[in-house]
Design a protein around this motif. Structure first.
Motif, PDB file in Angstrom:
ATOM      1  N   ARG A   1       0.820  -1.217   0.000  1.00  0.00           N
ATOM      2  CA  ARG A   1       0.000   0.000   0.000  1.00  0.00           C
ATOM      3  C   ARG A   1       0.853   1.267   0.000  1.00  0.00           C
ATOM      4  N   TYR A   2       0.536   2.161  -0.923  1.00  0.00           N
ATOM      5  CA  TYR A   2       1.215   3.457  -1.001  1.00  0.00           C
ATOM      6  C   TYR A   2       0.292   4.604  -0.615  1.00  0.00           C
ATOM      7  N   ARG A   3      -1.017   4.322  -0.568  1.00  0.00           N
ATOM      8  CA  ARG A   3      -2.018   5.314  -0.173  1.00  0.00           C
ATOM      9  C   ARG A   3      -3.092   4.649   0.678  1.00  0.00           C
TER      10      ARG A   3
ATOM     11  N   GLN B   1      -4.078   9.302   2.109  1.00  0.00           N
ATOM     12  CA  GLN B   1      -2.850   9.609   2.858  1.00  0.00           C
ATOM     13  C   GLN B   1      -1.701   8.730   2.373  1.00  0.00           C
ATOM     14  N   ALA B   2      -0.505   9.307   2.234  1.00  0.00           N
ATOM     15  CA  ALA B   2       0.652   8.552   1.760  1.00  0.00           C
ATOM     16  C   ALA B   2       1.079   7.509   2.786  1.00  0.00           C
ATOM     17  N   LEU B   3       1.387   6.306   2.294  1.00  0.00           N
ATOM     18  CA  LEU B   3       1.905   5.215   3.127  1.00  0.00           C
ATOM     19  C   LEU B   3       3.242   4.772   2.550  1.00  0.00           C
ATOM     20  N   ASP B   4       4.133   4.306   3.421  1.00  0.00           N
ATOM     21  CA  ASP B   4       5.491   3.952   3.000  1.00  0.00           C
ATOM     22  C   ASP B   4       5.571   2.475   2.628  1.00  0.00           C
ATOM     23  N   ALA B   5       4.986   2.112   1.471  1.00  0.00           N
ATOM     24  CA  ALA B   5       5.011   0.722   0.988  1.00  0.00           C
ATOM     25  C   ALA B   5       4.641  -0.247   2.101  1.00  0.00           C
ATOM     26  N   PHE B   6       3.487  -0.005   2.721  1.00  0.00           N
ATOM     27  CA  PHE B   6       3.006  -0.840   3.815  1.00  0.00           C
ATOM     28  C   PHE B   6       2.609  -2.215   3.278  1.00  0.00           C
TER      29      PHE B   6
END
Length: 227
Positions: free
Chosen positions: A100-102, A119-124
């Motif tokens: 996930r990136y967003r 919202q931005a996510l850090d490659a979750f």
């Protein structure tokens, strides 16, 4: 060819040489006629979706091959909407791994108290169990290990490959000014050494992608990427 499995979006056949053939369908996952890559039911049928999904899958798998990232891909026949792959065993009864990136989709539904839409996510990286009856529940690294689905060492490989492959897809989409919000992968074990490799597909039906803030439908994504 010997039929092995009939899935929601593709069927699997065993070939005489020991490899498998995947036949891509025009069915995509969703609910009430609306596409959703995270859904566990077939929501609609889009004419040409099978070939489009395979075309994009071939595009990405061949890039991964050049980069030395392991997959089950051997070759593809776009006209017949089929892909030849190495036989692989899945983890347990199957896992899906999402990068996930967003914050959108099920992530936002679960964590909306803390996350804002987009919202931005850090490659979750998130792992879910393929279980329609239980709505594909998320599962943690510890639970996967304790339940004997995969070891912590295998989980580390899975997570690393997910981030690597997600970044490759993200960068390719960015070349066309397309923003990847999330993407779903499947992995399996191949060969006598049980090497962990990417299986299944990489297509518009497995991801949420946006261009200029507007969601890109799976068929449109293939057109934008392969022109």
């Amino acid at each position: 060819m010997k039929p092995i499995y009939k899935g929601k979006t593709k069927d699997v056949y065993a070939l005489e040489d020991g490899n498998y053939l995947l036949k891509f369908k025009d069915d995509v996952t969703g609910e009430n006629g609306v596409f959703d890559p995270g859904a566990n039911t077939v929501g609609l049928t889009l004419e040409g979706a099978g070939r489009a999904g395979l075309s994009l899958t071939k595009f990405f798998f061949e890039i991964l091959k050049e980069k030395g990232i392991p997959t089950h891909y051997i070759d593809a026949n776009i006209e017949n909407a089929t892909m030849t792959v190495k036989p692989a065993t899945v983890f347990g009864n199957g896992l899906e791994v999402i990068c996930r990136y967003r914050a959108v989709g099920s992530f936002l539904r679960r964590y909306g108290m803390y996350a804002e839409e987009g919202q931005a996510l850090d490659a979750f990286v998130e792992v879910t169990i393929k279980d329609d009856e239980r709505q594909d529940p998320p599962i943690s690294e510890d639970a996967l290990d304790m339940l004997g689905v995969l070891s912590k060492a295998e989980y580390a490989v899975l997570k690393d490959l997910t981030k690597q492959i997600g970044q490759v897809v993200k960068e390719e989409l960015a070349k066309k000014d397309i923003d990847l919000y999330d993407i779903k992968f499947e992995f399996g074990r191949v060969g006598e050494d049980n090497q962990i490799v990417l299986i299944d597909e990489i297509s518009g039906g497995n991801m949420r992608a946006y261009k200029d803030g507007v969601y890109v439908e799976p068929l449109e994504l293939e057109k934008l990427m392969l022109v």
